[in-house]
Design a protein around this motif. Structure first.
Motif, mmCIF file in Angstrom:
data_model
loop_
_atom_site.group_PDB
_atom_site.id
_atom_site.type_symbol
_atom_site.label_atom_id
_atom_site.label_comp_id
_atom_site.label_asym_id
_atom_site.label_seq_id
_atom_site.Cartn_x
_atom_site.Cartn_y
_atom_site.Cartn_z
ATOM 1 N N VAL A 98 28.556 34.765 40.961
ATOM 2 C CA VAL A 98 28.204 35.306 42.034
ATOM 3 C C VAL A 98 28.542 36.803 42.458
ATOM 4 O O VAL A 98 29.275 37.018 43.526
ATOM 5 N N PRO A 99 28.083 37.585 41.639
ATOM 6 C CA PRO A 99 28.264 38.940 41.453
ATOM 7 C C PRO A 99 28.053 39.509 42.930
ATOM 8 O O PRO A 99 28.962 40.736 43.107
ATOM 9 N N GLU A 100 27.118 39.001 43.573
ATOM 10 C CA GLU A 100 26.732 39.810 44.883
ATOM 11 C C GLU A 100 27.863 39.628 45.953
ATOM 12 O O GLU A 100 27.782 40.483 46.819
ATOM 13 N N GLN A 101 28.908 38.930 45.957
ATOM 14 C CA GLN A 101 29.810 38.643 46.809
ATOM 15 C C GLN A 101 31.157 39.088 46.299
ATOM 16 O O GLN A 101 32.424 39.198 46.910
ATOM 17 N N VAL A 102 31.155 40.037 45.226
ATOM 18 C CA VAL A 102 32.226 40.601 44.683
ATOM 19 C C VAL A 102 32.305 42.052 44.708
ATOM 20 O O VAL A 102 31.364 42.672 44.244
ATOM 21 N N ARG A 103 33.240 42.526 45.547
ATOM 22 C CA ARG A 103 32.998 43.978 46.079
ATOM 23 C C ARG A 103 33.992 44.752 44.581
ATOM 24 O O ARG A 103 33.491 45.719 44.431
ATOM 25 N N ALA A 104 34.924 44.233 44.311
ATOM 26 C CA ALA A 104 35.733 44.892 43.519
ATOM 27 C C ALA A 104 36.525 43.914 42.775
ATOM 28 O O ALA A 104 36.900 42.682 43.274
ATOM 29 N N LEU A 105 37.268 44.234 41.656
ATOM 30 C CA LEU A 105 38.046 43.191 40.862
ATOM 31 C C LEU A 105 39.569 43.914 40.589
ATOM 32 O O LEU A 105 39.442 44.888 40.249
ATOM 33 N N VAL A 106 40.561 43.114 40.783
ATOM 34 C CA VAL A 106 41.928 43.465 40.533
ATOM 35 C C VAL A 106 42.579 42.400 39.586
ATOM 36 O O VAL A 106 42.657 41.135 40.029
ATOM 37 N N MET A 107 42.926 42.818 38.483
ATOM 38 C CA MET A 107 43.498 41.820 37.535
ATOM 39 C C MET A 107 44.916 42.305 37.390
ATOM 40 O O MET A 107 45.332 43.134 36.949
ATOM 41 N N ILE A 108 45.748 41.102 37.622
ATOM 42 C CA ILE A 108 47.359 41.306 37.445
ATOM 43 C C ILE A 108 47.593 40.179 36.336
ATOM 44 O O ILE A 108 47.566 38.908 36.565
ATOM 45 N N ALA A 109 48.029 41.027 35.105
ATOM 46 C CA ALA A 109 48.349 40.246 33.973
ATOM 47 C C ALA A 109 47.390 39.073 33.666
ATOM 48 O O ALA A 109 47.607 37.663 33.565
ATOM 49 N N SER A 110 46.259 39.396 33.673
ATOM 50 C CA SER A 110 45.165 38.324 33.457
ATOM 51 C C SER A 110 44.098 39.030 32.554
ATOM 52 O O SER A 110 43.678 40.148 32.999
ATOM 53 N N ARG A 129 29.759 32.297 28.826
ATOM 54 C CA ARG A 129 29.892 33.377 27.831
ATOM 55 C C ARG A 129 28.694 34.358 28.251
ATOM 56 O O ARG A 129 28.595 35.663 28.328
ATOM 57 N N ARG A 130 27.360 33.756 28.239
ATOM 58 C CA ARG A 130 26.493 34.660 28.520
ATOM 59 C C ARG A 130 26.418 35.499 29.811
ATOM 60 O O ARG A 130 25.949 36.728 29.801
ATOM 61 N N ALA A 131 26.798 34.690 30.921
ATOM 62 C CA ALA A 131 27.000 35.504 32.152
ATOM 63 C C ALA A 131 28.101 36.552 32.230
ATOM 64 O O ALA A 131 27.788 37.713 32.811
ATOM 65 N N LEU A 132 29.074 36.112 31.277
ATOM 66 C CA LEU A 132 30.220 37.354 31.320
ATOM 67 C C LEU A 132 29.747 38.601 30.426
ATOM 68 O O LEU A 132 30.199 39.589 30.820
ATOM 69 N N ARG A 133 28.896 38.377 29.382
ATOM 70 C CA ARG A 133 28.402 39.408 28.587
ATOM 71 C C ARG A 133 27.247 40.379 29.208
ATOM 72 O O ARG A 133 27.421 41.349 28.862
ATOM 73 N N ARG A 134 26.882 39.848 30.405
ATOM 74 C CA ARG A 134 26.096 40.565 31.131
ATOM 75 C C ARG A 134 27.007 41.945 31.931
ATOM 76 O O ARG A 134 26.422 42.868 32.339
ATOM 77 N N GLY A 135 28.093 41.513 31.886
ATOM 78 C CA GLY A 135 29.021 42.503 32.590
ATOM 79 C C GLY A 135 29.010 42.651 34.062
ATOM 80 O O GLY A 135 28.304 41.861 34.740
ATOM 81 N N THR A 136 29.967 43.311 34.679
ATOM 82 C CA THR A 136 29.936 43.607 36.100
ATOM 83 C C THR A 136 29.802 45.109 36.380
ATOM 84 O O THR A 136 30.457 45.892 35.524
ATOM 85 N N THR A 137 29.323 45.602 37.522
ATOM 86 C CA THR A 137 29.432 46.993 38.012
ATOM 87 C C THR A 137 30.549 47.036 38.890
ATOM 88 O O THR A 137 30.513 48.191 39.526
ATOM 89 N N ALA A 138 31.291 45.860 39.290
ATOM 90 C CA ALA A 138 32.438 45.986 40.131
ATOM 91 C C ALA A 138 33.477 46.898 39.516
ATOM 92 O O ALA A 138 33.673 46.722 38.557
ATOM 93 N N PRO A 139 34.110 47.833 40.762
ATOM 94 C CA PRO A 139 35.229 48.581 40.018
ATOM 95 C C PRO A 139 36.273 47.470 39.641
ATOM 96 O O PRO A 139 36.341 46.441 40.314
ATOM 97 N N LEU A 140 37.142 48.030 38.781
ATOM 98 C CA LEU A 140 38.067 47.086 38.348
ATOM 99 C C LEU A 140 39.602 47.824 38.321
ATOM 100 O O LEU A 140 39.827 49.049 37.632
ATOM 101 N N LEU A 141 40.390 47.065 38.675
ATOM 102 C CA LEU A 141 41.890 47.663 38.489
ATOM 103 C C LEU A 141 42.588 46.694 37.606
ATOM 104 O O LEU A 141 42.619 45.396 38.038
ATOM 105 N N SER A 142 43.296 47.212 36.548
ATOM 106 C CA SER A 142 44.341 46.226 35.803
ATOM 107 C C SER A 142 45.540 46.875 35.999
ATOM 108 O O SER A 142 45.915 47.647 35.733
ATOM 109 N N ILE A 143 46.511 45.611 36.257
ATOM 110 C CA ILE A 143 47.917 46.004 36.323
ATOM 111 C C ILE A 143 48.617 45.075 35.299
ATOM 112 O O ILE A 143 48.578 43.747 35.295
#
Length: 261
Positions: A87-99, A191-205
């Motif tokens: 559901v990429p249209e509903q994801v404004r941005a991503l923050v991954m914490i230990a993930s 895996r196919r869906a994930l390989r398409r990638g995302t344009t959402a900004p990402l913060l990794s902590i």
């Protein structure tokens, strides 16, 4: 809107340190119990990536928003990646914490625990034995050495929450589906869906003393992210940055979110 997604053996309460500051800064905040945890429905099925993405999308829409920033810790981060794929249209941005990104999962380092979760019955029994002592042990063992972050009353809260049957089984189903779907059409689709990638900004902590997740498992997500990707490492912190050093995580979140506006 900011949606907070907890990890294994926790529930929405894991974000207690971040909810109030985010709300005070003017963000709409939803800390949800993933399916099977806490006060969420404990269904016999529905722990695959596509259903989890639908659960998150449903929460966003039900609260009157079109998009949200997804903040995920541990398996909550894996849920956020699933949402970005389905559901990429509903994801404004991503923050991954230990993930990690699902396609860069550290099988050598974390595979043994994942393999144990595949066994029937025994993992559930381990969780409920001795009044949930395993839950407390797991959380404490994942923190940085010497980090005293979990008072006894907080540990009791986590133990009680996961012992609410059938929560032990439901919590383990996320790990079981992740492993088993690698050999199924559902896994190939993900895996196919994930390989398409995302344009959402990402913060990794990432905590520098994380005993579970190496830094490279998080930075490798860059190959699937077309937008900006910022990586923050916290010294003296293990696998639970949002609880071990909540002020540092909150400050990182607020600073990064303000830059998105």
């Amino acid at each position: 809107m900011v949606v907070l997604l907890h990890g294994f053996a926790e529930f929405w309460w894991a974000w207690r340190h971040q909810i109030v500051p985010l709300d005070a800064a003017g963000y709409a905040v939803a800390a949800m119990d993933l399916r099977g945890y806490g006060a969420s429905d404990k269904t016999p099925r529905g722990y695959d990536a596509r259903t989890t993405a639908g659960d998150i999308a449903g929460v966003i829409r039900s609260l009157g928003h079109r998009q949200a920033v997804l903040v995920g810790h541990d398996w909550g981060g894996m849920a956020a990646w699933a949402a970005s794929a389905y559901v990429p249209e509903q994801v404004r941005a991503l923050v991954m914490i230990a993930s990690p990104h699902p396609l860069t999962y550290p099988w050598r380092r974390a595979g043994r625990e994942l393999a144990w979760a595949q066994l029937p019955v025994l993992p559930e029994r381990r969780i409920v034995a001795r009044s949930g002592a395993y839950v407390e042990h797991l959380l404490r063992s994942r923190a940085a050495p010497g980090r005293d972050w979990l008072p006894d009353q907080d540990a009791r809260r986590y133990r009680d929450a996961l012992m609410l049957w059938p929560s032990p089984h439901c919590a383990l189903e996320y790990q079981r589906m992740f492993a088993r779907d690698r050999l199924r059409s559902a896994g190939r689709e993900l895996r196919r869906a994930l390989r398409r990638g995302t344009t959402a900004p990402l913060l990794s902590i990432h905590g520098r003393e994380d005993p579970v997740l190496p830094l490279v498992a998080m930075t490798s997500a860059q190959r699937y992210v077309a937008g900006p990707h910022r990586v923050i490492q916290l010294p003296g912190v293990g696998h639970l940055p949002h609880e071990e050093d909540p002020d540092a995580v909150t400050d990182a979140l607020l600073g990064w979110l303000s830059a998105l506006e």
